[in-house]
Design an enzyme around this catalytic site. Structure first.
Site, PDB file in Angstrom:
ATOM      1  N   GLU A   1       0.767 -13.854  -5.935  1.00 37.06           N
ATOM      2  CA  GLU A   1      -0.561 -14.430  -5.737  1.00 37.06           C
ATOM      3  C   GLU A   1      -0.928 -15.363  -6.889  1.00 37.06           C
ATOM      4  O   GLU A   1      -1.494 -16.441  -6.683  1.00 37.06           O
ATOM      5  CB  GLU A   1      -1.597 -13.303  -5.617  1.00 37.06           C
TER       6      GLU A   1
ATOM      7  N   GLU B   1       0.919 -18.463  -6.476  1.00 37.55           N
ATOM      8  CA  GLU B   1       0.325 -19.216  -5.364  1.00 37.55           C
ATOM      9  C   GLU B   1      -0.925 -19.954  -5.847  1.00 37.55           C
ATOM     10  O   GLU B   1      -1.127 -21.133  -5.525  1.00 37.55           O
ATOM     11  CB  GLU B   1      -0.037 -18.271  -4.206  1.00 37.55           C
TER      12      GLU B   1
ATOM     13  N   CYS C   1      -5.751  -8.595  -0.310  1.00 41.00           N
ATOM     14  CA  CYS C   1      -5.264  -7.204  -0.394  1.00 41.00           C
ATOM     15  C   CYS C   1      -5.968  -6.264   0.568  1.00 41.00           C
ATOM     16  O   CYS C   1      -5.437  -5.236   0.944  1.00 41.00           O
ATOM     17  CB  CYS C   1      -5.493  -6.655  -1.794  1.00 41.00           C
TER      18      CYS C   1
ATOM     19  N   LYS D   1      -6.095   0.143   6.752  1.00 43.69           N
ATOM     20  CA  LYS D   1      -4.662   0.054   6.446  1.00 43.69           C
ATOM     21  C   LYS D   1      -3.820   0.561   7.616  1.00 43.69           C
ATOM     22  O   LYS D   1      -2.689   0.146   7.799  1.00 43.69           O
ATOM     23  CB  LYS D   1      -4.333   0.863   5.194  1.00 43.69           C
TER      24      LYS D   1
ATOM     25  N   GLU E   1      -3.544  -2.376   9.740  1.00 44.08           N
ATOM     26  CA  GLU E   1      -2.708  -3.393   9.102  1.00 44.08           C
ATOM     27  C   GLU E   1      -1.221  -3.066   9.285  1.00 44.08           C
ATOM     28  O   GLU E   1      -0.420  -3.952   9.601  1.00 44.08           O
ATOM     29  CB  GLU E   1      -3.049  -3.472   7.608  1.00 44.08           C
TER      30      GLU E   1
ATOM     31  N   CYS F   1     -11.447  -0.344  -3.447  1.00 36.80           N
ATOM     32  CA  CYS F   1     -10.704   0.716  -2.760  1.00 36.80           C
ATOM     33  C   CYS F   1     -11.201   2.110  -3.130  1.00 36.80           C
ATOM     34  O   CYS F   1     -11.089   3.036  -2.323  1.00 36.80           O
ATOM     35  CB  CYS F   1      -9.222   0.617  -3.081  1.00 36.80           C
TER      36      CYS F   1
END
Lengths: 579, 428
Positions: free
Chosen positions: A280, A283, A300, A359, A362, A505
């Site tokens: 990341e 990037e 994320c 998740k 995902e 989270c």
């Protein structure tokens, strides 16, 4: 503000003038029952189990929504109060399936706990038979409206905490129910599956889809090589499930517990969090260098990705193409890992322990199969792992502390803070700064990026270029950022971290029940202290990651990385608008 | 349905005829508004205060205080809402005012709006009252054309616009915060109080909400003065009250009576008593949410204080007579069914309490109940009254509660185990 004197059960008490009777009583050590009340939500006054007697008032008053007044005489323990609360509980039970023994909330149901405290022994009311159907339409959440007590906490979380607003109270009288629009199922509306509704539900009306049996099955299959990865935030929340204080750091015990369950290898999502930072960060630098789409947004949080796909598809080009750490791990676990240790990838079964319900969704996205297999097989929430440990009879307090397995268990402090809002940004800056400037970063704590403020900003000097960064957590705040970007006001930002759940989270929808802002803060503080104790605190210094690039990926954003670790997003706005 | 308004009092209008604007003006209509617009608002507020006008919707809150609360709020915008929802079964007074003397209501609203400092208002009428809606809509237009609504009313600097809001028809929307939610386009469910509408009402702005009858009193008070108003009624309860009289009486209808008159007088003088050979068994006062009282309480005067002492809620002024052919249980069950249907479902005691009390009433009426059911019924009723979220929920158990108090023997007689134990005692 001056304090005032009130009387609770005949005893004088000095309290702040602005608080409610419920808060005042709790400050005096009197735990009044409550169901619809939640400390982080607006007051609703729906359930009425918190009623008390106040001198001069004709009726009982709800303590959650009545403020104290000077000289107020409050009685919380009169026969009238006790009888009424018991009657209200009895009325709730009469319209409840009373399947307590087989309910997923057996043991931590707030209704049962209050009923036990109040000694509800008999239900005189006639049991009514709700006829709603179960909603099993998503891989993440299960709704059982029959068990709903109409407290409204889920809708409040959905509307006012997340501002997604797909759960509504429908109809009136006894037909009242809380469902998505027109009684649709969750998969037919733009639910982001964040699970904040499940986290605040006091009973078993909405909860994570329980995948523990699938894990038990894999663990008992001798032909399977079952590995587990654990997200950074789980180590500071799991212990709460075993009666330990909020934020207790239980990394070593958790690893032992997972070994106890029989996983072949216990790995750490922190490893792939470090990897995410490398990919990341590079990037970001590349976007800066080549005039790419900025601000870049983090990727994320799967709830956030769902939100962007459903509600702000126009910002999808802003989102980093990096997969989440969970999915990067999964892709490596079925390519790099089996290749390195000569295991047939078809035999590998990857389990994730995540703080998150999204998740689960995902992991089963069609594009998450770059390894040639479903990269992550099963996702468990913190609550599900605790359930498995209880099932196994693990005495958590007596477990020894052990370390994660290598190489996918090696991590840094940068990865640990991923679990808190602002953590990804902080971790990224530690690496991006050094890569961009070539200088060593000595002051590692970006304290301005920390804390529970809804949207935090900071400016960092990267080799002469001022870079403005922002951090949002909770979708209500994400929404503000999205509007900012849509209006063109986001152009002075280079990098923005977005986490779906309040607090990041550590406040995820799969975390232990009883998560409040107070608890979130304790978990966040613990994560930062984990960071301080780590020998390595920058992702690019992780030796496991270095080796991974040497042996397998070769370079960040390279061909292998591109194939395994990056993804694309889908505009799903139409899907729900047409449904 | 409405027979007669036979007093030259507050509603001194020919009962069977619609009163148009010219006729209303001929009878002194709009002189009060003119007077008010020429004075300091405090003068008129004081007049209303001295008159002792209290809300006629049910809660009986002093009207002048409400106006002052809204007026003293330093908000940029204030609203007035005329609550014309009239959902109380057995009550038909507001509909009568709207369909017969609409301009008296409009004048009252305009005066109250001016006094409260409101620039915009709503009349909230349920869609089941199309006639009332039509007449009010036309009257608003006519008042606008005549300079009685809109800009520079009656040549003053006061601007006030009024519109009609058609409600979907929910009993609960008579509750002021639920009514506000309904106008705002939300579900008609009550909100937490405080803040009260006078502080944060419609669109969170201070809002004056009054019932049709209350507002229609105001022009007469201004026109004739507080002293005149106090010459009607009693010291405790000045003025008059519109009584919707129905049930087993010879002359049902709407009557305007001065406060202080007894319920017996209302039934006998205005209603001309019961049918020959029939005695009164019970009287329901205050509509479905009111109480059921036995005949020996009918000498109680229609007066807020005296009624409160006896446990009678005057409410909206419905008086429903049950003669000795009626079943108390069936009557109470009807009311409970109504409330179960109309409950918004928000809070547990109202929603679940009404569900369960209805189940027990079903059992009682089908002779399947046992005596312990009455204890449960009593306990549930208490929770509904004592712990419901809003005033309407709290009042939903009133008829049940009072009937359990005054007609306990009928409940006991309906229990299947009552006869058995009675026989046993006799044998012993």
């Amino acid at each position: 503000m001056h304090s005032i004197e009130i009387f609770i059960n005949g005893k004088p008490a000095t309290v702040a003038p602005s608080i409610t009777i419920l808060e005042a009583a709790r400050q005096q050590g009197i735990e009044l029952p409550s169901l619809c009340h939640h400390p982080d939500q607006r007051i609703k006054g729906n359930c009425r189990v918190c009623v008390v007697e106040v001198e001069g008032y004709k009726n009982l008053v709800p303590s959650c929504s009545t403020h104290v007044a000077p000289g107020m005489k409050i009685t919380t323990n009169s026969p009238r109060v006790r009888d009424t609360v018991r009657t209200i509980l009895e009325l709730i039970f009469a319209d409840h399936p009373q399947e307590c023994l087989t309910c997923i909330r057996n043991g931590n149901c707030e209704l049962r706990q209050i009923a036990a405290k109040f000694g509800v022994r008999d239900i005189q009311g006639e049991k009514t038979k709700p006829t709603f159907s179960m909603d099993m339409s998503t891989p993440a959440l299960v709704r059982n409206p029959d068990k709903c007590i109409k407290c409204g906490r889920c809708a409040e979380a959905c509307h006012h905490i997340q501002e997604v607003g797909i759960l509504y109270t429908h109809n009136r009288s006894t037909d009242i129910c809380i469902t998505p629009e027109y009684g649709k199922q969750l998969n037919a509306v733009a639910c982001v599956l964040c699970g904040q509704c499940a986290l605040v539900c006091p009973v078993g009306a909405i909860h994570e889809k329980d995948d523990t049996d699938r894990v038990w099955e894999a663990l008992s299959d001798s032909g399977k090589h079952v590995i587990v990865q654990v997200a950074p935030s789980v180590r500071v929340s799991l212990a709460e499930e075993f009666g330990l204080p909020s934020g207790e750091i239980a990394t070593g015990k958790m690893v032992s517990a997972l070994r106890h369950l029989g996983f072949d290898k216990v790995f750490d999502t922190d490893f792939s969090a470090d990897l995410t930072i490398i990919e990341e960060g590079n990037e970001l630098l590349q976007r800066i260098k080549h005039n790419g789409v900025l601000p870049m947004l983090t990727s994320c949080s799967p709830g956030w990705i769902n939100y962007a796909e459903h509600y702000y598809p126009e910002v999808l080009p802003h989102i980093s193409s990096c997969k989440s750490p969970q999915q990067m791990f999964g892709a490596l676990a079925k390519t790099y890992y089996p290749q390195k240790y000569a295991i047939n990838p078809a035999d590998i079964f990857v389990v994730s322990v995540m703080p998150c319900t999204a998740k689960k969704f995902e992991a089963q996205r069609a594009e998450m199969t770059a390894s040639g297999y479903q990269d992550v097989d099963v996702v468990l929430t913190t609550r599900e792992l605790a359930r498995m440990l209880r099932h196994e009879g693990v005495d958590f307090s007596k477990l020894p502390e052990t370390d994660f397995d290598t190489p996918l268990g090696i991590s840094t402090g940068a990865a640990a803070v991923f679990g808190a809002t602002g953590g990804v940004m902080e971790a990224a800056l530690r690496t991006v700064y050094e890569v961009a400037t070539g200088n060593t970063l000595n002051d590692l704590e970006f304290t301005s990026l920390r804390g529970m403020k809804g949207f935090k900003t900071a400016e960092i000097d990267l080799a002469g270029r001022k870079v403005k960064v922002g951090i949002a957590h909770g979708l209500a705040n994400a929404k503000k950022v999205m509007e900012m970007i849509k209006n063109g006001e986001g152009s002075d930002y280079t990098f923005i971290e977005i986490m779906c759940c309040p607090g990041g989270c550590i406040g995820g929808g799969g975390q232990p029940y009883g998560t409040t802002d107070v608890v979130r803060k304790a978990r966040i503080a613990s994560l930062y202290s984990v960071d301080l104790t780590m020998p390595l605190r920058k992702s690019h210094e992780n030796p496991g990651i270095k080796k991974l690039y040497e042996e397998f990926l070769y370079e960040p954003l390279g061909e292998v990385s591109h194939h395994l670790l990056h993804t694309v997003y889908t505009n799903r706005q139409q899907t729900h608008e047409q449904s | 349905m409405s027979r007669v308004l036979n007093h030259e009092l507050i509603f001194n209008i020919c009962p069977d005829r619609y009163v148009d604007l010219p006729t209303y003006c001929c009878h002194g209509g709009y002189t009060a508004l003119k007077k008010v617009l020429e004075q300091a608002p405090e003068t008129a507020i004081k007049e209303i205060e001295e008159a002792g006008l209290r809300g006629r919707g049910g809660a009986a809150f002093p009207t002048a205080n409400k106006i002052k609360m809204v007026r003293s709020n330093p908000s940029d915008l204030r609203y007035i809402i005329c609550n014309a929802d009239e959902g109380e079964p057995g009550t038909f007074k507001d509909r009568f005012i709207m369909t017969h003397i609409p301009f008296q209501l409009l004048e009252g609203i305009t005066i109250a709006a001016f006094l409260a400092g409101a620039g915009h208002g709503y009349i909230y009428i349920r869609h089941e009252y199309p006639e009332a809606q039509r007449i009010m809509r036309e009257s608003i237009i006519e008042a606008q054309k005549s300079g009685l609504l809109g800009s520079n009313i009656m040549g003053s600097s006061y601007n006030f616009t009024l519109e009609l809001f058609s409600g979907a028809g929910s009993y609960l929307c008579g509750e002021e915060t639920a009514l506000i939610s309904s106008i705002e386009g939300k579900k008609g469910r009550p909100r937490l109080k405080p803040p009260y509408p006078t502080e944060a009402g419609l669109w969170n702005k201070p809002t004056l909400i009054n019932n049709v009858e209350t507002l229609s009193n105001i022009p007469k008070i201004i026109q004739n003065g507080a002293k005149w108003y106090r010459s009607l009624g009693t010291q405790d309860s000045p003025g008059t009250k519109l009584i919707s009289l129905s049930g087993d009486v010879n002359r049902r209808g709407l009557y305007e009576v001065p406060f202080g008159i007894s319920f017996n007088q209302i039934i006998n003088k205005y209603g001309e008593g019961t049918k020959p050979g029939r005695a009164i068994k019970a009287v329901n006062i205050g509509g479905a949410s009111g109480v059921l009282i036995p005949p020996d309480l009918l000498d109680t005067p229609l007066e807020y204080l005296a009624c409160a002492k006896t446990g009678i809620t005057i409410g909206s002024g419905a008086v429903f007579v049950l003669d000795d052919t009626r079943s108390i249980l069936a009557n109470v069950h009807n009311r409970l069914r109504f409330f179960l249907h109309e409950s918004c479902g928000k809070c547990t005691p109202c929603r679940e309490g009404l569900r369960q009390t209805n189940i027990i009433m079903d059992r009682l009426l089908s002779r399947k109940a046992v005596k312990t059911d009455i204890d449960t019924l009593t306990r549930y009723t208490r929770a509904i009254q004592d712990a419901s979220f809003c005033g309407l929920g709290q009042a939903a158990g009133n008829s049940l509660h009072s009937s359990l108090m005054y007609y306990a023997e009928e409940y006991l007689a309906a229990c299947q185990d009552n006869q058995l134990s009675h026989n046993k005692e006799v044998t012993a």
